[in-house]
Design an enzyme around this catalytic site. Structure first.
Site, PDB file in Angstrom:
ATOM      1  N   TYR A   1      -1.200   0.194  10.096  1.00  0.00           N
ATOM      2  CA  TYR A   1      -1.403  -0.526   8.837  1.00  0.00           C
ATOM      3  C   TYR A   1      -0.190  -0.351   7.928  1.00  0.00           C
ATOM      4  O   TYR A   1       0.344  -1.336   7.383  1.00  0.00           O
ATOM      5  CB  TYR A   1      -2.658   0.020   8.168  1.00  0.00           C
ATOM      6  CG  TYR A   1      -2.958  -0.524   6.792  1.00  0.00           C
ATOM      7  CD1 TYR A   1      -3.478  -1.804   6.625  1.00  0.00           C
ATOM      8  CD2 TYR A   1      -2.767   0.266   5.656  1.00  0.00           C
ATOM      9  CE1 TYR A   1      -3.779  -2.294   5.360  1.00  0.00           C
ATOM     10  CE2 TYR A   1      -3.067  -0.217   4.391  1.00  0.00           C
ATOM     11  CZ  TYR A   1      -3.574  -1.491   4.248  1.00  0.00           C
ATOM     12  OH  TYR A   1      -3.880  -1.969   2.997  1.00  0.00           O
TER      13      TYR A   1
ATOM     14  N   SER B   1       0.826  -1.212   0.000  1.00  0.00           N
ATOM     15  CA  SER B   1       0.000   0.000   0.000  1.00  0.00           C
ATOM     16  C   SER B   1       0.859   1.260   0.000  1.00  0.00           C
ATOM     17  O   SER B   1       2.009   1.258   0.467  1.00  0.00           O
ATOM     18  CB  SER B   1      -0.897  -0.010   1.246  1.00  0.00           C
ATOM     19  OG  SER B   1      -1.486   1.244   1.478  1.00  0.00           O
TER      20      SER B   1
ATOM     21  N   LYS C   1       2.499  -3.293   6.641  1.00  0.00           N
ATOM     22  CA  LYS C   1       2.811  -3.530   5.226  1.00  0.00           C
ATOM     23  C   LYS C   1       4.305  -3.377   4.969  1.00  0.00           C
ATOM     24  O   LYS C   1       4.908  -4.171   4.228  1.00  0.00           O
ATOM     25  CB  LYS C   1       2.015  -2.563   4.350  1.00  0.00           C
ATOM     26  CG  LYS C   1       0.518  -2.804   4.328  1.00  0.00           C
ATOM     27  CD  LYS C   1       0.163  -4.078   3.591  1.00  0.00           C
ATOM     28  CE  LYS C   1      -1.325  -4.217   3.377  1.00  0.00           C
ATOM     29  NZ  LYS C   1      -1.691  -5.462   2.659  1.00  0.00           N
TER      30      LYS C   1
END
Length: 329
Positions: free
Chosen positions: A151, A127, A155
């Site tokens: 998040y 991402s 990642k």
């Protein structure tokens, strides 16, 4: 060729499978076996049903990754994730699914390869959240990763592991850094970026949508159709050309919320844009403020990855793929 899709019930997983069903050699060879897993049981396209095994499975649970890798898939798509807003709200769940599950998969591959030679291709859905402010005007391929959300951190860690396991010859892996995918079909999810799709998807069918940020907010986008293209291209790409830096920022379109709304009005008229209701949300505003908004993804473009060049094109793709070519406003 055996294929494993983790996160197969998600939007990108479903669309990827639809494309594989329509184009049998799109992954480089015919699919002889297909394993589809997600936390809810996914469904295989009819054309692949006789080759598919579908199951509900949480990759982070004990033994789950080992059971999947025991079948020795040739290509693995790891699309599963607790999305951005949910990973920020539920710290434990985000790290368990996004980090522990991803590492369990890599370790299962390593242990299987120790038993008997095995080196699958692993394509990981990463991402733009791996980047954190402050940003240059355009983020190039050399910009460092300093995520400002859990998040994004999860990642980024998996990206580093994929690069190291590839360097060690355990996998042939690549991390695909996705733009925000828009317009996402279906119902809103827990992603902090969900409003980017909501303010287009709902008005196109005559429903009201909430906009929690200012019109000036800029972000990086690609359509679901482009996202599927990223993964199918990565499946057949000569990864020797990628080199040791196994994370690639995908092409996309930099646009503001105002650009989105202007494109919506051009495609569907003022009745559609009138359905957007502005309700500022400080939490979402804070998360989005730490996201990058423009890129110069030269490496991916040189390697043959492509995406849309206008928001009007993105909206028309949604109308064609999800609404049967008809606007409901």
């Amino acid at each position: 060729m055996k294929v494993l899709v983790i996160g197969a019930a998600g939007m990108i997983g479903r669309k990827l499978l639809e494309q594989v069903a329509k184009t049998p050699n799109i992954l480089g060879a015919p699919v002889s076996g297909l394993t589809l897993v997600d936390v809810i049981e996914p469904a295989a396209p009819a054309a692949l049903a006789d080759k598919a095994k579908c199951q509900a499975l949480d990759l982070s649970t004990d033994g789950a990754a080992e059971a999947l890798i025991a079948e020795r898939p040739d290509i693995i798509f790891n699309l599963a994730a607790v999305v951005s807003g949910e990973a920020e709200a539920d710290f434990d769940k985000g790290y368990r699914v996004n980090l522990d599950g991803g590492r369990a998969l890599l370790e299962a591959i390593r242990h299987e390869g120790q038993r008997e030679a095995y080196k699958p291709r692993l394509i990981f859905a990463s991402s733009v959240a791996v980047f954190g402010a402050p940003f240059p005007e355009k983020i190039g391929d050399e910009f460092f990763t300093t995520p400002l959300t859990s998040y994004g951190t999860q990642k980024a860690i998996i990206e580093l592991l994929i690069a190291d396991y590839s360097r060690r010859g355990i996998i042939d892996g690549v991390s695909i850094r996705l733009p925000t995918i828009c317009v996402r079909p279906g119902k809103p999810n827990a992603a902090a970026s969900g409003f980017f799709s909501n303010i287009l998807r709902e008005p196109l069918v005559g429903q009201e949508a909430v906009l929690p940020v200012d019109d000036s907010v800029r972000h990086w986008f690609a359509s679901p159709r482009a996202a599927v293209g990223f993964f199918t291209h990565a499946a057949t790409l000569d990864l020797a050309k990628v080199g040791p830096r196994r994370s690639l920022m995908m092409p996309g379109l930099s646009a503001t919320v105002a650009d989105q709304i202007a494109a919506l009005e051009k495609v569907a008229g003022p009745k559609a844009t009138a359905l957007i209701r502005r309700e500022p949300d400080a939490t979402i505003q804070g998360i989005v403020a730490g996201w990058p908004c423009d890129f110069d993804p030269k490496r991916a473009i040189e390697l043959g990855f492509t995406a849309e060049t206008s928001f009007e094109e993105i909206i028309r793709i949604h109308i064609e793929d999800e609404l049967g070519g008809q606007i409901g406003v």
